[in-house]
Design an enzyme around this catalytic site. Sequence first.
Site, PDB file in Angstrom:
ATOM      1  N   TYR A  26      -3.327  12.445   0.389  1.00  0.00           N
ATOM      2  CA  TYR A  26      -2.965  11.645  -0.382  1.00  0.00           C
ATOM      3  C   TYR A  26      -1.739  12.415  -1.053  1.00  0.00           C
ATOM      4  O   TYR A  26      -0.586  11.891  -1.117  1.00  0.00           O
ATOM      5  CB  TYR A  26      -3.779  11.028  -1.601  1.00  0.00           C
ATOM      6  CG  TYR A  26      -3.399  10.140  -2.311  1.00  0.00           C
ATOM      7  CD1 TYR A  26      -3.436   8.560  -1.946  1.00  0.00           C
ATOM      8  CD2 TYR A  26      -2.674  10.326  -3.632  1.00  0.00           C
ATOM      9  CE1 TYR A  26      -2.865   7.712  -3.001  1.00  0.00           C
ATOM     10  CE2 TYR A  26      -2.257   9.282  -4.509  1.00  0.00           C
ATOM     11  CZ  TYR A  26      -2.343   8.047  -4.144  1.00  0.00           C
ATOM     12  OH  TYR A  26      -1.771   7.136  -5.076  1.00  0.00           O
ATOM     13  N   ASP A  54       2.776   2.105  -4.935  1.00  0.00           N
ATOM     14  CA  ASP A  54       2.859   2.198  -6.386  1.00  0.00           C
ATOM     15  C   ASP A  54       3.612   3.304  -6.929  1.00  0.00           C
ATOM     16  O   ASP A  54       4.122   3.332  -8.053  1.00  0.00           O
ATOM     17  CB  ASP A  54       1.252   1.939  -6.863  1.00  0.00           C
ATOM     18  CG  ASP A  54       0.522   3.037  -6.769  1.00  0.00           C
ATOM     19  OD1 ASP A  54       0.516   3.871  -5.665  1.00  0.00           O
ATOM     20  OD2 ASP A  54      -0.815   2.799  -7.157  1.00  0.00           O
ATOM     21  N   ASP A  61      -4.615   0.778  -9.461  1.00  0.00           N
ATOM     22  CA  ASP A  61      -5.965   0.315  -9.331  1.00  0.00           C
ATOM     23  C   ASP A  61      -6.262   0.401 -10.975  1.00  0.00           C
ATOM     24  O   ASP A  61      -7.265  -0.472 -11.199  1.00  0.00           O
ATOM     25  CB  ASP A  61      -6.771   1.644  -8.914  1.00  0.00           C
ATOM     26  CG  ASP A  61      -6.481   1.885  -7.704  1.00  0.00           C
ATOM     27  OD1 ASP A  61      -5.761   1.154  -6.749  1.00  0.00           O
ATOM     28  OD2 ASP A  61      -6.801   2.884  -7.000  1.00  0.00           O
ATOM     29  N   SER A  94     -11.794   1.162  -5.425  1.00  0.00           N
ATOM     30  CA  SER A  94     -11.677   1.753  -6.891  1.00  0.00           C
ATOM     31  C   SER A  94     -12.722   1.778  -7.841  1.00  0.00           C
ATOM     32  O   SER A  94     -12.648   1.605  -9.062  1.00  0.00           O
ATOM     33  CB  SER A  94     -10.633   0.679  -7.382  1.00  0.00           C
ATOM     34  OG  SER A  94      -9.337   1.064  -7.015  1.00  0.00           O
ATOM     35  N   GLY A 101     -13.686   2.994  -1.510  1.00  0.00           N
ATOM     36  CA  GLY A 101     -12.267   2.527  -1.299  1.00  0.00           C
ATOM     37  C   GLY A 101     -11.897   1.162  -2.136  1.00  0.00           C
ATOM     38  O   GLY A 101     -10.877   0.694  -1.986  1.00  0.00           O
ATOM     39  N   GLU A 148       0.807  -0.974   0.099  1.00  0.00           N
ATOM     40  CA  GLU A 148       0.175  -0.087   0.084  1.00  0.00           C
ATOM     41  C   GLU A 148       0.689   1.175  -0.015  1.00  0.00           C
ATOM     42  O   GLU A 148       1.729   1.329   0.795  1.00  0.00           O
ATOM     43  CB  GLU A 148      -0.840   0.202   1.187  1.00  0.00           C
ATOM     44  CG  GLU A 148      -2.175   0.531   1.055  1.00  0.00           C
ATOM     45  CD  GLU A 148      -3.113  -0.348   0.160  1.00  0.00           C
ATOM     46  OE1 GLU A 148      -3.120  -0.063  -1.161  1.00  0.00           O
ATOM     47  OE2 GLU A 148      -3.972  -1.247   0.516  1.00  0.00           O
ATOM     48  N   HIS A 149       0.410   1.994  -0.762  1.00  0.00           N
ATOM     49  CA  HIS A 149       1.067   3.378  -0.951  1.00  0.00           C
ATOM     50  C   HIS A 149       2.455   3.228  -1.599  1.00  0.00           C
ATOM     51  O   HIS A 149       3.591   3.718  -1.226  1.00  0.00           O
ATOM     52  CB  HIS A 149       1.182   4.261   0.160  1.00  0.00           C
ATOM     53  CG  HIS A 149      -0.079   5.008   0.695  1.00  0.00           C
ATOM     54  ND1 HIS A 149      -0.501   6.036   0.121  1.00  0.00           N
ATOM     55  CD2 HIS A 149      -1.083   4.401   1.456  1.00  0.00           C
ATOM     56  CE1 HIS A 149      -1.727   6.292   0.318  1.00  0.00           C
ATOM     57  NE2 HIS A 149      -2.081   5.340   1.193  1.00  0.00           N
ATOM     58  N   GLY A 152     -16.831   5.403  -4.098  1.00  0.00           N
ATOM     59  CA  GLY A 152     -16.300   6.261  -2.904  1.00  0.00           C
ATOM     60  C   GLY A 152     -15.851   5.530  -1.902  1.00  0.00           C
ATOM     61  O   GLY A 152     -15.832   5.898  -0.510  1.00  0.00           O
TER      62      GLY A 152
HETATM   63  C1  GLA Z   1      -5.172   4.727  -4.088  1.00  0.00           C
HETATM   64  C2  GLA Z   1      -4.693   5.022  -5.320  1.00  0.00           C
HETATM   65  C3  GLA Z   1      -3.264   3.846  -5.645  1.00  0.00           C
HETATM   66  C4  GLA Z   1      -2.706   3.683  -4.683  1.00  0.00           C
HETATM   67  C5  GLA Z   1      -3.346   3.511  -3.239  1.00  0.00           C
HETATM   68  C6  GLA Z   1      -2.537   3.350  -1.785  1.00  0.00           C
HETATM   69  O1  GLA Z   1      -6.083   3.278  -4.275  1.00  0.00           O
HETATM   70  O2  GLA Z   1      -5.329   5.352  -6.463  1.00  0.00           O
HETATM   71  O3  GLA Z   1      -2.810   4.363  -6.865  1.00  0.00           O
HETATM   72  O4  GLA Z   1      -1.696   4.640  -4.394  1.00  0.00           O
HETATM   73  O5  GLA Z   1      -4.482   4.603  -3.128  1.00  0.00           O
HETATM   74  O6  GLA Z   1      -1.773   1.876  -2.071  1.00  0.00           O
END
Ligand code: GLA
Length: 387
Positions: free
Chosen positions: A223, A37, A173, A127, A125, A34-35, A123
């Site tokens: 973000y 990409d 995503d 995608s 989470g 997570e975080h 919304g």
């Molecule tokens: C959101 C963003 C992704 C990724 C995640 C965290 O979903 O769209 O690109 O950065 O947060 O992993």
Amino acid sequence: MTLAKLKTEFTREFGSGGRLHVIRAPGRVNLIGEHTDYNEGFVFPMAIEPQIFFVCRPRTDGKVVVKSSLFPGSTAEMSLSGRITKGEPKWSNYVRGPIALLLAKGVPLVGMDCLIINTLPMGGGLSSSAAMEVGTVRAMLTLAGESMDESALAQLCQKAEHDFADVPCGIMDQTIVVSGKADHAMLLDCRDLSRRFVPLDKDELTVVVTNSMVKHELSGGEYAERRQQCEEAVRYFGKTDPAIRALRDVTREQLETGRTGLSDVVFRRARHVVGENERCLKFAECLTSRRYEQAGQLMLQSHESLRDDYEVSVPEIDFLVQTAMNLKGVYGSRMTGGGFGGCTVSLVQPRFVESFVQEIRQAYQSRFRIEAVVFATHATDGAGVLE
Ligand code: GLA
């Protein structure tokens, strides 16, 4: 939802006639990574069963008219011969962005009537925005008889998210929504977009998603701020080693040596990313060799790092993870996606799924007075044309 039902809904909104096409685009859940990409690191998502359908037919006047079952009474209209910009209704920006970028690329498009029908919440989470973007592109390409390379499609949709939804997201995503594979999770290298599919054994593992129903708004600035902090860390490490282009390149040793030169916050952000890349790769190995207990521990460590070092969790999500870890048959649990609410993902032994769903809902309800939406899901294929 059956194809017949989807088409009936379309006809009710747009009237009969013409050849109808049906496209689907799934949501996604990220198992770990997570975080990472946008730090050119590793992620491990899968496409899920909740999805978005696009029922559409061509128009000959170059207009695009889109309605959404989630927003009854609001219609998005645009002309392919004019300049497509951000506009109202707000949800239509997930359609406007991809179409504007397809036009900018010179893809010859035709007009479209389209009804969007969701089984994926917006919304939450999972995608939904990527599914909207990817589904829109697939629908437009299908009507125009055009095709596009999968990575190019994902990148176009990522740019649409940047330019039309103001979220400077990474590539995870859109990639999984385009290229997911049934019964597999995808280990994706976000630097070169190479990928390896890892099978998820249905007899041994069930993926359970728990939606906290706490609102998650990634354009809120948090973000973008995390991204900037990561960039700041890269600038620092790059001074001592020019080969470092992203946090992906920073080793544990370099991280520790850098501790004195970075602010506490930036150091902790970097520590999360370095550790999360390691955990993601280890996790994929654990799943491959069926070491589920160990995989579960990595999920928990990921969560703790997101909570303490990256600071993107919220108390509701922490509670869901904590509760899950105390339930029978649970290997691991963590927040998933960008954070600040949204969902958790848990790996559960199939025979304990039913009790898991009941007990986590109950515990959450009595602690926060919120009805969590909890569901088990298999991994599905990425977006495609159903008809
Ligand atoms: C959101 C963003 C992704 C990724 C995640 C965290 O979903 O769209 O690109 O950065 O947060 O992993």
